[in-house]
Design an enzyme around this catalytic site. Structure first.
Site, PDB file in Angstrom:
ATOM      1  CG  LEU A 701      -1.813  -1.241   1.321  1.00  0.00           C
ATOM      2  CD1 LEU A 701      -2.081  -1.616   2.767  1.00  0.00           C
ATOM      3  CD2 LEU A 701      -3.109  -0.975   0.591  1.00  0.00           C
ATOM      4  CG  ASP A 702       2.388   4.830  -2.944  1.00  0.00           C
ATOM      5  OD1 ASP A 702       3.602   4.647  -2.741  1.00  0.00           O
ATOM      6  OD2 ASP A 702       1.912   5.910  -3.358  1.00  0.00           O
ATOM      7  CD  GLU A 727       5.952   4.673   0.638  1.00  0.00           C
ATOM      8  OE1 GLU A 727       7.019   5.107   0.217  1.00  0.00           O
ATOM      9  OE2 GLU A 727       4.850   5.006   0.157  1.00  0.00           O
ATOM     10  CG  ASP A 810      10.140   5.989  -3.482  1.00  0.00           C
ATOM     11  OD1 ASP A 810      10.105   6.392  -4.658  1.00  0.00           O
ATOM     12  OD2 ASP A 810       9.130   5.654  -2.845  1.00  0.00           O
ATOM     13  CD  GLN A 815      12.526   7.953  -7.111  1.00  0.00           C
ATOM     14  OE1 GLN A 815      12.036   9.076  -7.095  1.00  0.00           O
ATOM     15  NE2 GLN A 815      11.950   6.893  -6.574  1.00  0.00           N
TER      16      GLN A 815
END
Lengths: 947, 469
Positions: A701-702, A727, A810, A815
């Site tokens: 789950l973002d 997250e 991320d 990134q």
């Protein structure tokens, strides 16, 4: 009608998660809140309940209660066969006043805003200011000078200041805010919060606003309503009632145990509390307390004072004490019942013959003021006692009765019960062991705890029998039940680990140890089987080939053979950004990673090699298809063609018409308002569709910081995943640029979220990652033990729900927002792959030179059966070395320092060692496993290494 | 009132009180093993709603060193822990041994046995069984001038006075009297471990120790058939041999149906019942003034139940065949002593038995159940020590039937019990016990996925390897 709502968010900051709930409990704190009621009281209408816990400690807590006991003692304690105190709870409406005053301070120079409240409670003024020239409804932090002592900044836009009594005798809790009218401050905004109940007092769904300047554009509107105190004027009083019974109910159940894992979620679930205002207001336009004078557009403030009556429903603790003694003369049993509940109290009572507790009416005589109720029970009005505000009655019964049953009736609608059941006082059996009860404090306490658990057990039984007639009750009970089940689960895990560690190794078991065991038992969405190892199956660049699904499919069996049980796939929906985290049409699963058919094919292959598949679902925000009339993108298209009601109201960029966000806002896209029924219904359907259509087994789950965990629970219950992880990523605590040793508040926030999901989801252990950064990079291995000698991350507090990781798309990849210290990756993996929690390994690391070492670590984990609840014993946490023994089977050390496991009864074999060439010849990590078989080759090798 | 309505319903469903057995070696020497695990385990069981736990108390632990010297301290600690946990205690007095974990008879008894091997049962080959004393010496002064019955009685008296504070309160449920091998009323007709994947043999008659032979001889002479008293049946198969390996158990025309067969089997089984009667009446009289029930355990010798002669039951001492209801005498003996019966093997179902063994645990259980019900003997159940596939399901089925009407003791706490593969199933089992199918059917299915425990799927091939009782 003016509607006043109390916002949700029953976040209780005092609640600390404790990993092991005790069975014996602290005294219920709600007992405090009812004493000294100077205010007019009226009885709540429907909801009373009984606190299942009874201990004599409670009794000692206040003088009146001691008196109750004392009363019994008069009749020679030897006679008493049974004695018990039942703390009971009622909801009482407490009426009080709430005022706002604006006046000049003494020096006539500055001004002062005073907010006071006469209700008992732990009141907090949650406030902020707006500056001249601000638009929108966002708050800002007031200047430092304006903040009264004791203020705490909340994020970057609010201040919380507690209301205090100026002196003991004061009725009002007050807070005073001094300010200089020449400042740029346009208005002060506030809401009132009661920390005890977690309730928020708002003003018709908005904050209270005290304007300090008038706006030119307002002038025209105000003419005729010269003093715009519509809301506050004169005799018109609004009555604010918190309809918080439901939430309250949960509170009661929570009291017995120390905060357990599931119940906070329960609390929050009911926290969409409604606040109704009963009074109608002349001026319904006003939503701010505006002191307006049209003539004076400069800052010519005028003082005012307004008072409101406010009603709060508080839980009131009373006691019902029961003593059973035997009359030496008549041989009869005398039940003496007393209570400090004020007013007329009727005991509705009967006796029973056996455990079935079937009510019967005993033979006369009955106490005075007794009537027979429908041939089933007796009703006796308690008689006031000469001393104190208590009432009581004596019941004389024949000896053969098994038990005495009763409930209390306060008025036609208010009954006090033993939870959902009758109060029960055993009569039989007491006579055969005279003096056993109440003989000593310790005895009483044990009996108390016993009856507590009995209560809980009855509760479970009732539940399990599915007998509750009302659905709401069922839900509530379910929450209680689940928290008990969690406690059972923890205790069982503890027992298991000890039992298992002491099993004498027999040859057969040694053989089985070499096999990789994968229990096929499904346990819960928060943990999977408990033996899961997660693979993050993509990085930030994976979308570039546009055929990632197909590429990954090639690797499916390889990944599975490394020992991974679960794989996390990239977000599958159509997205504004190529990586998938800006979803648009949720039902369009053609993305840069491949088509929907390729995705299905991939999932199928992953299933074929025995892995479970997690879909990365972005529920926090969604990109719109169309603009509204103001040119703001907030209208959605596709199958879920929501309008701006689906967007939260408190992000000015997107002009949502939904409610305020239940979490933090993600500013790049409209944040979805999960409080909307239609939104939740659609999302549940969507998740169900993904499960069905694609074959996803669970979810990653973002950005779950963005909305309340209780909604996540809802989604997970609806979609029934095999495994789910959220997250929740926010910043750790630093002081002067250096990370604090204690990251409890950080992990508390993550644990709170898991709690809000009721443990239905795990969460990425960001705390552990952060601490590993500092520990490894700066050679500060002492950081890896918290004050209690446990792991310092979420994994130390709630291992079964911690998904440990060192890198993701991320933080690392291209990134690199928060990259793990270079060269230390294997130490990081040595940590998470040997420790409890569910470890997650990043794709980039699997397909790198670390691969074989990671594979070895996974194999050690599997061979030794380390699982998400394994016990970790930290043996060393010093500057240059950290060592721990997990489940008494695997010993690990990281860091350049020296460590050797105890030689004792265990023979250790080397599983893996790693070398950090910069730090000299000593291995930077060593993993050993306990083996009952002497394997000379390994042992020698190991000794050689250590020397 | 609502609760009144519920009252009866709950009563009906909860009529079976549920217990779990503590580890066999929970106490060794004078101390408690794995104190913390036991303590956590007790809490978990209490929260789960179990009535209590069963505590095996071993003769070989308490009266280990010398006759009359008792060390109860570890067991007292356990009793206290159980009381504090708010659970009830069901005590089993074990006058036998355990092979895994290894708990032998008292040292001084073994010393006596070294010189007098006839205090033990012997098989046809003369090999002694050292797992308990032969029932033939019950009333012979073979233990330093005392009879085993006297020694057992002293043991019980000592237990009673030591645990007086618990008896009637924590120990209200019962005291189980050990009656023979593995505590069961039977002869040690099968030796060694039964393997689940091999067809068990018929077992062997155990009438070959000196004292048994003597009793047999006396009996034969009294019956006027002195030649029948010279030994056991000559045509009975050996332990692991199939019943068909010889002619005694032959389905039709086997010796068991002959007058000799009836003579021998009547005597052999009556000796066992008399032994049970002696021990249970001893226990009943010792504890007569305490508010406790006395239990005795009867084995479920279910292999070969499908034959007419029931060889396994016959060698174990139960004269129960296709033509004779042998358990009625047993039930009658229990009823006479106002004792309750414990039946193990409640987890065994017919469909998982090896076809070749003609085994039928379900019908045997029903048979014993009928006999007990006839005499009003209450039945408490246990699961078998070897475990069984779908065992919990079968237990539940039995609990809802007439075969079980008192309590159920789940064997047994330990690593296996709390293991992630097993414990959630057990929790599910306990929760479902009170939930008839009717109700579970009414619940929305999605609710079933909300908790850890709800979502457990029973594995059809689950096999619980419990420690032996």
């Amino acid at each position: 009608m003016a509607a006043v709502t109390i916002d949700s968010l029953l976040q209780n900051p005092t609640l600390l998660f404790r990993p092991k709930a005790k069975v014996l409990l602290k005294p219920p704190r709600s007992l405090d809140c009812s004493r000294n009621r100077k205010l007019p009281l009226s009885r709540g209408s429907c909801l009373c309940s009984f606190n299942p816990r009874r201990t004599i400690h409670v009794v000692r807590a206040s003088s009146s209660e001691t008196a109750l006991i004392g009363n019994f003692d008069i009749s020679s304690s030897d006679d008493i066969l049974y004695k018990d105190i039942f703390p009971v709870k009622r909801i009482e409406k407490v009426e009080g006043k709430f005022f706002i005053r604006l006046d000049r301070s003494k020096d006539q120079h500055d001004w002062q805003l005073t907010v006071g409240c006469s209700l008992p409670g732990k009141w907090i003024l949650h406030w902020g200011v707006s500056y001249l020239g601000d638009s929108g409804s966002e708050w800002d932090q007031p200047p430092k000078g304006m903040r009264p002592p004791g203020s705490i900044p909340i994020k970057d836009y609010a201040i919380e200041t507690p209301l205090k009594k100026l002196s003991e005798g004061d009725i009002f809790h007050e807070v005073k805010i001094d300010f200089n009218p020449i400042s740029e401050i346009a208005a002060i905004h506030f809401v009132l919060k009661d920390e005890e109940t977690g309730a928020w007092y708002q003003h018709r769904g908005m904050d209270f606003k005290v304007p300090l300047v008038d706006y030119l554009e307002d002038d025209g509107n105000i003419v005729g309503a010269k003093r715009g105190f519509g809301v506050w004027s004169g005799a018109v009083t609004g009555q604010y009632r918190i309809m918080s019974q439901v939430a309250y109910f949960q509170v009661i159940y929570r009291i017995p145990s120390e905060p357990t894992l599931g119940d906070v979620g329960a609390l929050q679930q009911f926290s969409n509390v409604l606040l109704k205002s009963e009074a109608s207001h002349a001026d319904s336009q006003n939503n701010s307390i505006e002191s307006k004078d049209s003539k004076n557009k400069n800052r010519c403030l005028e003082g005012f004072y307004e008072e409101q009556s406010i009603v709060k429903e508080v839980s009131v603790g009373n006691l019902v004490s029961v003593a059973v003694r035997k009359s030496p003369e008549t041989g009869k049993v005398i039940v003496c019942l007393e209570t400090d509940i004020p007013g007329d109290v009727v005991v509705h009572w009967g006796v029973c013959r056996d455990d079935a507790k079937i009510w019967e009416i005993p033979a006369a005589p009955y106490p005075p003021e007794t009537t027979v109720f429908k041939n089933k029970a007796l009703r006796t009005l308690l008689q006031p006692k000469a001393t104190g505000n208590r009432s009581g009655a004596l019941f004389t019964l024949d000896e053969e009765h098994f038990g005495f049953l009763f409930v209390l009736k306060l008025d036609d609608n208010t009954w006090l019960k033993f939870k959902e059941d009758d109060f029960y006082v055993p009569l039989l059996g007491t006579s055969s062991v005279p003096g056993q009860y109440g003989q000593s404090d310790s005895t009483s306490e044990e009996i108390s705890s016993k009856s507590y658990t009995d209560g809980i057990i009855n509760e479970i039984r009732n539940l399990v029998s599915g007998l509750s007639s009302e659905k709401t009750q069922k839900t509530k009970k379910k929450e209680v039940q689940e928290s008990i089940l969690q406690e059972i689960e923890q205790l069982a895990a503890e027992a298991y680990s000890i039992f298992r560690s002491s099993i004498t190794t027999v040859p057969e078991e040694v053989v089985s140890e070499t096999e990789t065991t994968k229990p096929a038992v499904k346990i819960s969405s928060g943990t999977g089987t408990g033996f899961e190892i997660l693979c993050q199956g993509f990085n930030w660049e994976s979308h570039k080939s546009r055929r990632w699904y197909m590429e990954l499919k090639e690797k499916a069996s390889e990944i599975s053979s490394l020992g991974f049980t679960v794989i996390w796939l990239p977000p599958p929906t159509e997205s504004v950004s190529p990586e998938g985290y800006m979803p648009k049409d949720l039902y369009n699963l053609n993305s840069r990673y491949g088509t929907i058919d390729e995705l299905k094919e991939l999932v199928k292959s992953l299933h074929e090699v025995g892995m479970k598949v997690l879909g990365d679902v972005v529920l926090n925000h969604r990109c719109a298809h169309f603009k509204n009339q103001n040119g703001v993108w907030n209208i959605f298209g596709g199958r879920l063609n929501w309008d701006d009601r689906a967007v939260v109201a408190d992000d000015p960029h997107f002009q949502g018409r939904g409610n305020k966000s239940s979490g933090d806002n993600f500013h790049a896209a409209p944040n979805i308002d999960h409080s909307q029924e239609f939104v939740r219904k659609d999302l549940k359907e969507w998740l169900g569709w993904l499960r069905e259509e694609i074959g996803y087994d669970g979810w990653r789950l973002d950005f779950v910081r963005g909305f309340w965990g209780g909604y996540v629970k809802d989604y997970l219950e609806a979609s029934g995943p095999y495994f789910a992880v959220g997250e929740y990523w926010d910043s750790l605590s630093y002081t002067y640029g250096e990370m604090d040793h204690n990251q409890d508040s950080h992990r508390q926030r993550i644990v709170d979220w898991i709690n809000a999901t009721n443990g239905t989801a795990g969460a990425f252990d960001v705390t552990t990652k952060g601490i590993l950064h500092s520990a490894l990079e700066r050679c500060e291995y002492w950081r890896l033990s918290d004050q209690k000698g446990k792991p310092p991350g979420v994994v130390g507090w709630w291992p079964s729900r911690a998904v440990t990781f060192i890198e993701n798309h991320d933080t690392g990849s291209t990134q690199g927002h928060w990259r793990f210290p270079g060269g230390k990756e294997m130490q990081g993996y040595a940590y998470i792959l040997t420790h409890p929690g569910t470890p997650a390994v990043f794709y980039d690391h699997i397909f790198s030179h670390h691969r074989s070492e990671i594979a070895s670590l996974i194999s050690v984990r599997n061979r030794n059966g380390i699982h998400c609840r394994s016990l970790v014993k930290i043996v060393k946490a010093e500057r240059d070395v950290y060592a721990a023994i997990i489940d008494e089977k695997v010993a690990m050390k990281i860091g350049p320092g020296y460590y050797e496991p105890p030689s004792g009864s265990q023979i250790w074999s080397l599983a893996l060692e790693g070398r950090d060439y910069k730090e000299g010849c000593r291995p930077s990590l060593i993993i050993l496993f306990a083996s009952a078989i002497v394997v000379p080759f390994f042992t020698q090798k190991y000794i050689g290494v250590i020397d | 009132m609502l609760s009144r309505l519920f009252g009866c319903f709950i009563l009906q469903l909860n009529r079976i009180r549920l217990f779990a057995g503590l580890p066999l070696d929970v106490v060794s020497g004078g101390s408690v093993n794995q104190f913390r695990a036991i303590s956590a385990g007790l809490k978990a069981l209490k929260l789960l709603g179990l009535e209590g736990v069963e505590l095996p108390i071993w003769w070989g632990v308490v009266e280990h060193e010398s006759m009359g010297k008792y060390n109860w301290s570890g067991y007292l600690t356990i009793a206290e822990m159980v009381r504090k946990a708010g659970l009830k205690l069901n005590v089993t007095l074990c006058f036998h041994t355990s092979s895994q974990p290894k708990i032998p008879l008292p040292e001084w008894v073994l010393d006596i046995g070294k010189t007098k091997s006839n205090i033990f049962f012997k098989d046809r080959a003369g090999k002694p069984y050292r797992g308990c004393l032969s029932l033939a010496v019950d009333e012979l002064a073979v233990l330093n001038g005392k009879t085993p019955m006297e020694v057992y009685q002293d043991f019980c008296e000592s237990f009673k006075s030591t645990f007086s504070a618990f008896i009637g309160s924590t120990i209200t449920v019962g005291i189980t009297m050990g009656l023979g091998p593995d505590g069961e009323l039977r002869y040690p007709s099968h030796r060694g471990f039964a393997k689940s994947d091999t067809v068990p043999g018929a077992g062997e008659f155990q009438c070959y120790d000196k004292n048994m032979l003597h009793l047999l001889k006396q009996h034969a002479e009294a019956c006027g058939k002195p030649k029948w008293g010279l030994g056991g049946p000559h045509n009975a198969p050996a332990y692991s041999e199939l019943p068909t390996a010889n002619t005694f158990f032959k389905d039709h025309g086997g010796s068991w149906e002959s007058p000799y067969g009836d003579f021998f089997l009547s005597w052999y089984s009556s000796q066992l019942i008399a032994h049970g009667d002696r021990l249970l009446s001893l226990a009943s009289s010792v504890f007569s003034d305490s508010a406790v029930n006395i239990f005795g355990k009867v084995p479920l010798m279910h292999s070969w139940h499908g034959t007419r002669s029931h060889p396994s039951e016959l060698t174990a001492g139960f004269y129960n065949t296709a033509t004779r209801k042998g358990y009625e005498e047993v039930a009658e003996m229990f009823a006479r002593n106002s004792c309750k019966i414990i039946l193990p093997g409640m987890d065994q179902s017919d469909k998982y038995q090896l076809k070749e063994s003609l085994s039928s645990p379900e019908s045997l259980l029903a048979e014993i159940g009928t006999a007990c019900n006839k005499y009003g003997v209450r039945i408490s159940g246990q699961n078998s020590t070897v475990g069984a596939p779908d065992g919990l399901k079968q237990i539940k089925k039995n609990m809802l039937s007439e075969n079980l009407n008192d309590s159920f003791i789940f064997q047994r706490i330990g690593a296996q019990f709390f293991a992630p593969e097993h414990f959630p199933l057990f929790v599910e089992f306990v929760r479902k016990l009170n939930q008839p199918e009717l109700h579970s059917g009414n619940l929305p299915t999605k609710e079933g996925n909300t908790t850890a425990i709800d979502s457990v799927h029973t594995r059809s091939n689950l096999s619980i390897h419990m420690q032996s009782a």
